[in-house]
Enzyme design. Structure first.
Site, mmCIF file in Angstrom:
data_model
loop_
_atom_site.group_PDB
_atom_site.id
_atom_site.type_symbol
_atom_site.label_atom_id
_atom_site.label_comp_id
_atom_site.label_asym_id
_atom_site.label_seq_id
_atom_site.Cartn_x
_atom_site.Cartn_y
_atom_site.Cartn_z
ATOM 1 N N GLY A 147 -8.765 3.674 7.243
ATOM 2 C CA GLY A 147 -8.670 5.230 7.562
ATOM 3 C C GLY A 147 -7.173 5.504 7.317
ATOM 4 C CG PHE A 148 -5.565 6.664 10.053
ATOM 5 C CD1 PHE A 148 -4.962 7.894 9.646
ATOM 6 C CD2 PHE A 148 -6.920 6.304 10.525
ATOM 7 C CE1 PHE A 148 -5.926 8.877 9.780
ATOM 8 C CE2 PHE A 148 -7.552 7.645 10.771
ATOM 9 C CZ PHE A 148 -7.019 8.846 10.494
ATOM 10 C CG MET A 175 -11.695 -3.077 4.989
ATOM 11 S SD MET A 175 -10.018 -2.716 4.341
ATOM 12 C CE MET A 175 -9.056 -1.971 5.406
ATOM 13 C CG MET A 182 -8.272 6.783 2.674
ATOM 14 S SD MET A 182 -7.476 6.842 4.034
ATOM 15 C CE MET A 182 -6.925 5.216 3.920
ATOM 16 C CG ASP A 213 -6.150 -3.208 3.052
ATOM 17 O OD1 ASP A 213 -4.972 -2.788 3.776
ATOM 18 O OD2 ASP A 213 -6.858 -2.133 2.620
ATOM 19 N N GLY A 214 -4.979 -4.692 6.220
ATOM 20 C CA GLY A 214 -4.510 -4.020 7.372
ATOM 21 C C GLY A 214 -3.821 -4.615 8.308
ATOM 22 N N GLY A 215 -2.778 -4.074 9.032
ATOM 23 C CA GLY A 215 -1.931 -4.812 9.845
ATOM 24 C C GLY A 215 -1.455 -6.149 9.663
ATOM 25 C CG ASP A 219 -5.113 2.111 0.914
ATOM 26 O OD1 ASP A 219 -6.073 1.268 0.850
ATOM 27 O OD2 ASP A 219 -3.977 1.985 1.482
ATOM 28 C CG MET A 255 -11.399 2.971 2.081
ATOM 29 S SD MET A 255 -9.784 2.942 3.009
ATOM 30 C CE MET A 255 -8.748 3.178 1.565
ATOM 31 C CB SER A 296 -0.761 0.047 1.350
ATOM 32 O OG SER A 296 -1.427 1.498 1.427
ATOM 33 N N GLY A 327 -0.519 1.276 9.480
ATOM 34 C CA GLY A 327 0.012 1.368 10.801
ATOM 35 C C GLY A 327 -0.884 0.674 11.926
ATOM 36 C CG HIS A 350 -9.186 -0.164 -0.529
ATOM 37 N ND1 HIS A 350 -8.498 -0.333 0.676
ATOM 38 C CD2 HIS A 350 -10.378 -0.150 -0.245
ATOM 39 C CE1 HIS A 350 -9.507 -0.581 1.700
ATOM 40 N NE2 HIS A 350 -10.714 -0.556 1.162
ATOM 41 C CG HIS A 369 -3.714 -1.704 -1.596
ATOM 42 N ND1 HIS A 369 -4.777 -2.317 -1.992
ATOM 43 C CD2 HIS A 369 -4.153 -0.884 -0.386
ATOM 44 C CE1 HIS A 369 -5.859 -2.166 -1.174
ATOM 45 N NE2 HIS A 369 -5.253 -1.244 -0.356
ATOM 46 N N GLY A 402 1.376 -2.306 4.040
ATOM 47 C CA GLY A 402 1.757 -0.817 4.053
ATOM 48 C C GLY A 402 2.934 -1.011 4.966
HETATM 49 C C1 DX5 Z 1 -6.407 1.353 5.493
HETATM 50 C C2 DX5 Z 1 -5.825 0.983 4.091
HETATM 51 C C3 DX5 Z 1 -4.703 -0.125 4.178
HETATM 52 C C4 DX5 Z 1 -3.497 0.244 5.006
HETATM 53 C C5 DX5 Z 1 -2.421 -0.982 5.055
HETATM 54 O O1 DX5 Z 1 -7.469 1.893 5.458
HETATM 55 O O2 DX5 Z 1 -6.901 0.536 3.412
HETATM 56 O O3 DX5 Z 1 -4.397 -0.368 2.864
HETATM 57 O O4 DX5 Z 1 -2.574 1.492 4.282
HETATM 58 O O5 DX5 Z 1 -1.347 -0.322 5.805
HETATM 59 P P1 DX5 Z 1 -0.761 -1.450 7.126
HETATM 60 O O6 DX5 Z 1 -0.369 -2.748 6.241
HETATM 61 O O7 DX5 Z 1 0.183 -0.734 7.552
HETATM 62 O O8 DX5 Z 1 -1.906 -1.755 8.134
HETATM 63 ZN ZN ZN Z 2 -6.466 -0.565 1.458
#
Ligand code: DX5
Ligand code: ZN
Length: 218
Positions: A144-145, A139, A39, A175-177, A37, A70, A10, A147, A68, A35, A197
């Site tokens: 939104g973020f 998800m 937003m 996706d996420g963490g 994102d 959002m 990402s 990390g 993606h 990827h 990410g």
């Molecule tokens: C969150 C995003 C993710 C995010 C992934 O809303 O959709 O794609 O950037 O980042 P990490 O892998 O750091 O959680």
């Molecule tokens: Zn994403």
């Protein structure tokens, strides 16, 4: 047979002051998709980039652009993202009152259609569109973020979605963490695309980070 694992770094975690170089670097490091994102500061509490930025980085790589969205509404903007260079366009079930039509529009634009679910959304919300999607994005954080910490309760949902898909040719993306410590739990549950990410961009050696994810997934 399980599909080969795909890694989709990402660029939300990239250094935006040199975004083209960052995209080139993850390409050379062996990513499968990029990827992206998007937003809107409304559907999610953060604001990133839109079609002009995607158009600018499009010539840098031939890897698939995994966009993606959002944003709410997404439907009026789908053709802009297709024209900017998206290969997969993913919309959120929570942001789309007319999901069926959005997915048909994405395919009509010649792109792969994805649907995403927030952690609190059950998989039953996408049952009615299962034959109209090429990818399901689960998800494992609230969007939104980058990390944030992986929400482990989503692993069972991935397993249920895998069962729901049956023989259909649909990718399951998570996706996420995601990091080398938890990637195996999601691939074992049925995911074949992982977004990363922080796990890729937080160090200097992107190839090593992508390799570590592949090794850990087994
Ligand atoms: C969150 C995003 C993710 C995010 C992934 O809303 O959709 O794609 O950037 O980042 P990490 O892998 O750091 O959680
Ligand atoms: Zn994403």
């Amino acid at each position: 047979m399980a599909d080969a694992l795909k890694i989709s770094p990402s660029i939300l975690s990239a250094d935006f002051s040199k975004l083209g170089d960052e995209v080139r670097a993850i390409d050379e490091a062996g990513c499968d998709y990029v990827h992206i994102d998007v937003m809107d500061g409304h559907f999610v509490p953060n604001l990133t980039f839109g079609p002009p930025v995607i158009r600018n980085i499009r010539p840098v790589t031939e890897k698939g652009f995994d966009v993606h969205l959002m944003i709410n509404p997404a439907q009026p903007h789908l053709s802009d993202y297709a024209e900017a260079g998206a290969d997969i366009i993913t919309v959120h079930v929570e942001a789309d009152a007319d999901l069926d039509r959005s997915l048909q529009m994405i395919r009509g634009l010649g792109k792969k259609a994805g649907v995403s679910l927030n952690p609190s959304t059950p998989e039953t919300a996408i049952e009615h569109v299962i034959d109209k999607v090429d990818l399901i994005l689960v998800m494992t954080v609230n969007p939104g973020f980058s990390g944030q910490s992986f929400i482990a309760s989503q692993v069972e949902k991935i397993r249920r979605i895998k069962a729901m898909i049956g023989d259909r040719s649909i990718e399951i993306e998570v996706d996420g963490g995601i990091n080398a410590d938890n990637v195996k739990t999601v691939t074992e549950a049925g995911a074949n695309v992982v977004v990363a990410g922080n796990a890729v961009f937080s160090g200097d050696d992107y190839a090593a980070a992508i390799g570590a994810l592949r090794d850990a997934a087994g």
